[in-house]
Design a protein around this motif. Structure first.
Motif, PDB file in Angstrom:
ATOM      1  N   ASP A  76       8.970  -7.552  13.605  1.00  0.00           N
ATOM      2  CA  ASP A  76       8.135  -8.235  12.603  1.00  0.00           C
ATOM      3  C   ASP A  76       6.828  -8.732  13.208  1.00  0.00           C
ATOM      4  O   ASP A  76       5.769  -8.667  12.559  1.00  0.00           O
ATOM      5  CB  ASP A  76       8.902  -9.404  11.982  1.00  0.00           C
ATOM      6  CG  ASP A  76       9.981  -8.951  11.015  1.00  0.00           C
ATOM      7  OD1 ASP A  76       9.924  -7.786  10.576  1.00  0.00           O
ATOM      8  OD2 ASP A  76      10.885  -9.749  10.715  1.00  0.00           O
ATOM      9  N   ALA A  77       6.883  -9.236  14.430  1.00  0.00           N
ATOM     10  CA  ALA A  77       5.675  -9.782  15.057  1.00  0.00           C
ATOM     11  C   ALA A  77       4.617  -8.703  15.217  1.00  0.00           C
ATOM     12  O   ALA A  77       3.446  -8.901  14.862  1.00  0.00           O
ATOM     13  CB  ALA A  77       6.024 -10.403  16.405  1.00  0.00           C
ATOM     14  N   ARG A  78       5.000  -7.548  15.738  1.00  0.00           N
ATOM     15  CA  ARG A  78       4.015  -6.475  15.930  1.00  0.00           C
ATOM     16  C   ARG A  78       3.650  -5.799  14.613  1.00  0.00           C
ATOM     17  O   ARG A  78       2.513  -5.389  14.412  1.00  0.00           O
ATOM     18  CB  ARG A  78       4.548  -5.444  16.924  1.00  0.00           C
ATOM     19  CG  ARG A  78       4.612  -5.994  18.348  1.00  0.00           C
ATOM     20  CD  ARG A  78       4.599  -4.887  19.375  1.00  0.00           C
ATOM     21  NE  ARG A  78       4.601  -5.412  20.729  1.00  0.00           N
ATOM     22  CZ  ARG A  78       3.508  -5.728  21.407  1.00  0.00           C
ATOM     23  NH1 ARG A  78       2.313  -5.578  20.837  1.00  0.00           N
ATOM     24  NH2 ARG A  78       3.587  -6.191  22.633  1.00  0.00           N
ATOM     25  N   TRP A  79       4.601  -5.682  13.710  1.00  0.00           N
ATOM     26  CA  TRP A  79       4.325  -5.069  12.411  1.00  0.00           C
ATOM     27  C   TRP A  79       3.357  -5.935  11.602  1.00  0.00           C
ATOM     28  O   TRP A  79       2.372  -5.433  11.067  1.00  0.00           O
ATOM     29  CB  TRP A  79       5.635  -4.875  11.657  1.00  0.00           C
ATOM     30  CG  TRP A  79       5.499  -4.429  10.229  1.00  0.00           C
ATOM     31  CD1 TRP A  79       5.714  -5.178   9.121  1.00  0.00           C
ATOM     32  CD2 TRP A  79       5.118  -3.128   9.755  1.00  0.00           C
ATOM     33  NE1 TRP A  79       5.499  -4.440   7.983  1.00  0.00           N
ATOM     34  CE2 TRP A  79       5.141  -3.178   8.347  1.00  0.00           C
ATOM     35  CE3 TRP A  79       4.758  -1.939  10.378  1.00  0.00           C
ATOM     36  CZ2 TRP A  79       4.813  -2.067   7.550  1.00  0.00           C
ATOM     37  CZ3 TRP A  79       4.441  -0.841   9.592  1.00  0.00           C
ATOM     38  CH2 TRP A  79       4.467  -0.912   8.196  1.00  0.00           C
ATOM     39  N   ASP A  80       3.625  -7.226  11.520  1.00  0.00           N
ATOM     40  CA  ASP A  80       2.801  -8.107  10.692  1.00  0.00           C
ATOM     41  C   ASP A  80       1.413  -8.335  11.294  1.00  0.00           C
ATOM     42  O   ASP A  80       0.417  -8.383  10.570  1.00  0.00           O
ATOM     43  CB  ASP A  80       3.499  -9.459  10.494  1.00  0.00           C
ATOM     44  CG  ASP A  80       4.775  -9.336   9.681  1.00  0.00           C
ATOM     45  OD1 ASP A  80       4.918  -8.343   8.946  1.00  0.00           O
ATOM     46  OD2 ASP A  80       5.646 -10.226   9.795  1.00  0.00           O
ATOM     47  N   LYS A  81       1.341  -8.491  12.620  1.00  0.00           N
ATOM     48  CA  LYS A  81       0.078  -8.867  13.252  1.00  0.00           C
ATOM     49  C   LYS A  81      -0.783  -7.669  13.638  1.00  0.00           C
ATOM     50  O   LYS A  81      -2.007  -7.790  13.735  1.00  0.00           O
ATOM     51  CB  LYS A  81       0.355  -9.719  14.490  1.00  0.00           C
ATOM     52  CG  LYS A  81       1.008 -11.059  14.187  1.00  0.00           C
ATOM     53  CD  LYS A  81       1.281 -11.839  15.465  1.00  0.00           C
ATOM     54  CE  LYS A  81       1.961 -13.166  15.169  1.00  0.00           C
ATOM     55  NZ  LYS A  81       2.253 -13.933  16.413  1.00  0.00           N
ATOM     56  N   GLN A  82      -0.169  -6.511  13.874  1.00  0.00           N
ATOM     57  CA  GLN A  82      -0.933  -5.387  14.397  1.00  0.00           C
ATOM     58  C   GLN A  82      -0.964  -4.181  13.480  1.00  0.00           C
ATOM     59  O   GLN A  82      -2.024  -3.607  13.241  1.00  0.00           O
ATOM     60  CB  GLN A  82      -0.343  -4.942  15.756  1.00  0.00           C
ATOM     61  CG  GLN A  82      -0.498  -5.975  16.854  1.00  0.00           C
ATOM     62  CD  GLN A  82       0.034  -5.455  18.180  1.00  0.00           C
ATOM     63  OE1 GLN A  82       0.816  -4.518  18.230  1.00  0.00           O
ATOM     64  NE2 GLN A  82      -0.401  -6.069  19.268  1.00  0.00           N
ATOM     65  N   LEU A  83       0.190  -3.781  12.975  1.00  0.00           N
ATOM     66  CA  LEU A  83       0.281  -2.450  12.360  1.00  0.00           C
ATOM     67  C   LEU A  83       0.165  -2.442  10.846  1.00  0.00           C
ATOM     68  O   LEU A  83      -0.560  -1.619  10.277  1.00  0.00           O
ATOM     69  CB  LEU A  83       1.597  -1.793  12.791  1.00  0.00           C
ATOM     70  CG  LEU A  83       1.818  -0.339  12.333  1.00  0.00           C
ATOM     71  CD1 LEU A  83       0.672   0.542  12.818  1.00  0.00           C
ATOM     72  CD2 LEU A  83       3.147   0.182  12.883  1.00  0.00           C
ATOM     73  N   HIS A  84       0.858  -3.342  10.189  1.00  0.00           N
ATOM     74  CA  HIS A  84       0.939  -3.261   8.731  1.00  0.00           C
ATOM     75  C   HIS A  84      -0.393  -3.574   8.072  1.00  0.00           C
ATOM     76  O   HIS A  84      -1.118  -4.477   8.481  1.00  0.00           O
ATOM     77  CB  HIS A  84       1.988  -4.234   8.209  1.00  0.00           C
ATOM     78  CG  HIS A  84       2.097  -4.238   6.718  1.00  0.00           C
ATOM     79  ND1 HIS A  84       2.325  -3.098   5.990  1.00  0.00           N
ATOM     80  CD2 HIS A  84       1.986  -5.237   5.814  1.00  0.00           C
ATOM     81  CE1 HIS A  84       2.364  -3.400   4.699  1.00  0.00           C
ATOM     82  NE2 HIS A  84       2.159  -4.696   4.572  1.00  0.00           N
ATOM     83  N   SER A  85      -0.717  -2.809   7.042  1.00  0.00           N
ATOM     84  CA  SER A  85      -1.912  -3.052   6.238  1.00  0.00           C
ATOM     85  C   SER A  85      -1.614  -2.661   4.797  1.00  0.00           C
ATOM     86  O   SER A  85      -0.620  -1.967   4.532  1.00  0.00           O
ATOM     87  CB  SER A  85      -3.098  -2.234   6.777  1.00  0.00           C
ATOM     88  OG  SER A  85      -2.999  -0.881   6.364  1.00  0.00           O
ATOM     89  N   PRO A  86      -2.452  -3.084   3.846  1.00  0.00           N
ATOM     90  CA  PRO A  86      -2.235  -2.672   2.452  1.00  0.00           C
ATOM     91  C   PRO A  86      -2.181  -1.156   2.279  1.00  0.00           C
ATOM     92  O   PRO A  86      -1.568  -0.647   1.335  1.00  0.00           O
ATOM     93  CB  PRO A  86      -3.451  -3.269   1.728  1.00  0.00           C
ATOM     94  CG  PRO A  86      -3.828  -4.450   2.546  1.00  0.00           C
ATOM     95  CD  PRO A  86      -3.568  -4.043   3.963  1.00  0.00           C
ATOM     96  N   LEU A  87      -2.801  -0.435   3.204  1.00  0.00           N
ATOM     97  CA  LEU A  87      -2.801   1.022   3.121  1.00  0.00           C
ATOM     98  C   LEU A  87      -1.390   1.589   3.233  1.00  0.00           C
ATOM     99  O   LEU A  87      -1.026   2.536   2.531  1.00  0.00           O
ATOM    100  CB  LEU A  87      -3.689   1.597   4.226  1.00  0.00           C
ATOM    101  CG  LEU A  87      -4.109   3.062   4.089  1.00  0.00           C
ATOM    102  CD1 LEU A  87      -4.920   3.278   2.834  1.00  0.00           C
ATOM    103  CD2 LEU A  87      -4.890   3.497   5.308  1.00  0.00           C
ATOM    104  N   HIS A  88      -0.563   1.002   4.108  1.00  0.00           N
ATOM    105  CA  HIS A  88       0.812   1.465   4.249  1.00  0.00           C
ATOM    106  C   HIS A  88       1.613   1.156   2.984  1.00  0.00           C
ATOM    107  O   HIS A  88       2.427   1.974   2.545  1.00  0.00           O
ATOM    108  CB  HIS A  88       1.475   0.803   5.456  1.00  0.00           C
ATOM    109  CG  HIS A  88       0.808   1.129   6.758  1.00  0.00           C
ATOM    110  ND1 HIS A  88       0.322   0.170   7.604  1.00  0.00           N
ATOM    111  CD2 HIS A  88       0.524   2.316   7.342  1.00  0.00           C
ATOM    112  CE1 HIS A  88      -0.213   0.751   8.661  1.00  0.00           C
ATOM    113  NE2 HIS A  88      -0.111   2.044   8.528  1.00  0.00           N
ATOM    114  N   ALA A  89       1.380  -0.018   2.418  1.00  0.00           N
ATOM    115  CA  ALA A  89       2.073  -0.372   1.178  1.00  0.00           C
ATOM    116  C   ALA A  89       1.645   0.540   0.039  1.00  0.00           C
ATOM    117  O   ALA A  89       2.476   0.978  -0.770  1.00  0.00           O
ATOM    118  CB  ALA A  89       1.787  -1.834   0.829  1.00  0.00           C
ATOM    119  N   ALA A  90       0.349   0.858  -0.027  1.00  0.00           N
ATOM    120  CA  ALA A  90      -0.144   1.744  -1.076  1.00  0.00           C
ATOM    121  C   ALA A  90       0.440   3.143  -0.928  1.00  0.00           C
ATOM    122  O   ALA A  90       0.793   3.788  -1.924  1.00  0.00           O
ATOM    123  CB  ALA A  90      -1.667   1.807  -1.029  1.00  0.00           C
ATOM    124  N   GLY A  91       0.534   3.621   0.313  1.00  0.00           N
ATOM    125  CA  GLY A  91       1.134   4.930   0.544  1.00  0.00           C
ATOM    126  C   GLY A  91       2.567   4.978   0.066  1.00  0.00           C
ATOM    127  O   GLY A  91       3.021   5.976  -0.496  1.00  0.00           O
TER     128      GLY A  91
END
Length: 371
Positions: free
Chosen positions: A200-215
């Motif tokens: 969660d720490a790396r996903w939330d702070k580094q990797l995840h973006s609205p683009l992934h959710a939109a995909g």
């Protein structure tokens, strides 16, 4: 397609220099044609990428997904928090090093130079025997490490592919990986929680973006699946992407006007063929075939994905080959004495393949290609 390369050998790799290089590329390609700008995770690259996104505010900067997931796996063996795992991996590396250093090289020596005699040092062999045959805790820890790391390795193989579009699968794949780790730990919070916190720490702070959710939102195989529970979250990500990427306000309105058709599977989206094809073809092909009723929405959805050569094939995490194409770094596995033997082999293939389950234990999971 490959666009260009730049010789930066005489330049400083600070954020300002990188920003200037990236900015010229953006202007050359056209900001209206960009959806995502990806760099590695080095601090100067991150700073340049974020500055680029702030300047244009019409596309997303993202760090390399493969690198981020690789770092999650590395954190699983952090000696400060997981000393037992760290020690187990050290033992596993000794085994893999022994195998890599003596398997094919010794076979060649036995055949052509030593008349079948071995070259391995007895002391080293004795240490490996003790680990493999006498250390029962080692194998139990091996099993545990594979159990908690395999779900993430599947996601890593997903994002590291070059031919199939992973954007529409990453969000759901990460959620499924976390759920799988919890289940493998028998849903015991004290066991799985340290690893989930790392993810969660790396996903939330580094990797995840609205683009992934939109995909994920635009992937019919996931969005329409009755088991998918995060529809509101991915819908919010989709809305953010529409505002960021679609520069034409009128087109934004056209997309939102047709949104309920997609959410409720109405019109062409509800055609029996469209329903049957949701999980049989790639999202690019699905939107191409069944999005004609909403052309503006269709064009936006297709922009979210990379169309590879295998665009008709959907992605199935369970079918991903965890061993395919993994290559270990020579520098960590070959000592000085064995390096001399390699040099004597001339122009032969010097790559060393990974072996069995120890590919998981080595945690050297970066393939020998750039992100």
């Amino acid at each position: 397609m490959f666009l260009k390369s730049i010789d930066t050998s005489g330049l400083r790799k600070d954020s300002e220099t990188l920003f200037d290089i990236f900015d010229k590329v953006v202007q050359e390609v056209g900001v209206e044609n960009l959806v995502q700008f990806i760099t590695d995770n080095d601090a100067s690259y991150k700073a340049a990428g974020k500055k680029l996104q702030q300047k244009y505010d019409s596309f997303y900067w993202s760090p390399c997904a493969a690198h981020c997931i690789d770092l999650m796996l590395e954190n699983f063996s952090d000696p400060r928090h997981f000393p037992v795992i760290n020690e187990t991996i050290k033992k596993a590396r000794k085994i893999t090093k022994f195998i890599y250093n003596h398997a094919w090289v010794l076979a060649l020596m036995r055949k052509d130079f030593t008349k079948g005699r071995d070259l391995c040092r007895p002391a080293q062999g004795k240490e490996i025997v003790e680990i493999v045959l006498e250390d029962r805790e080692f194998w139990a820890q091996c099993q545990f490490i594979v159990k908690i790391s395999e779900p993430l390795v599947r996601v890593l193989r997903l994002v590291d592919g070059e031919e199939k579009p992973a954007m529409g699968y990453l969000y759901d794949a990460m959620e499924r990986a976390k759920g799988n780790i919890k289940a493998r730990c028998n849903n015991k919070v004290s066991v799985f929680n340290p690893f989930i916190r790392i993810i969660d720490a790396r996903w939330d702070k580094q990797l995840h973006s609205p683009l992934h959710a939109a995909g994920c939102f635009l992937n019919p195989a996931i969005y329409y699946n009755p088991c998918f529970k995060n529809k509101n979250d991915v819908a919010r990500g989709f809305m953010a992407c529409v505002m960021m990427i679609e520069l034409d306000i009128d087109n934004q309105d056209k997309i939102i006007e047709k949104l309920e058709l997609y959410k409720n599977a109405e019109g062409d989206f509800g055609h029996f063929l469209a329903i049957r094809q949701r999980d049989k073809i790639n999202p690019v092909a699905w939107w191409t075939n069944f999005g004609h009723e909403v052309p503006t929405f269709q064009k936006f959805a297709i922009r979210e994905y990379k169309k590879g050569r295998d665009a008709l094939d959907p992605i199935n995490l369970e079918n991903i080959d965890l061993m395919e194409e993994w290559v270990s770094e020579d520098s960590e596995l070959i000592d000085g004495e064995d390096l001399d033997w390699l040099l004597d082999l001339g122009n032969g293939d010097k790559r060393v393949s990974s072996f069995g389950c120890f590919a998981f234990l080595d945690f050297d999971l970066n393939p020998t290609k750039e992100c």
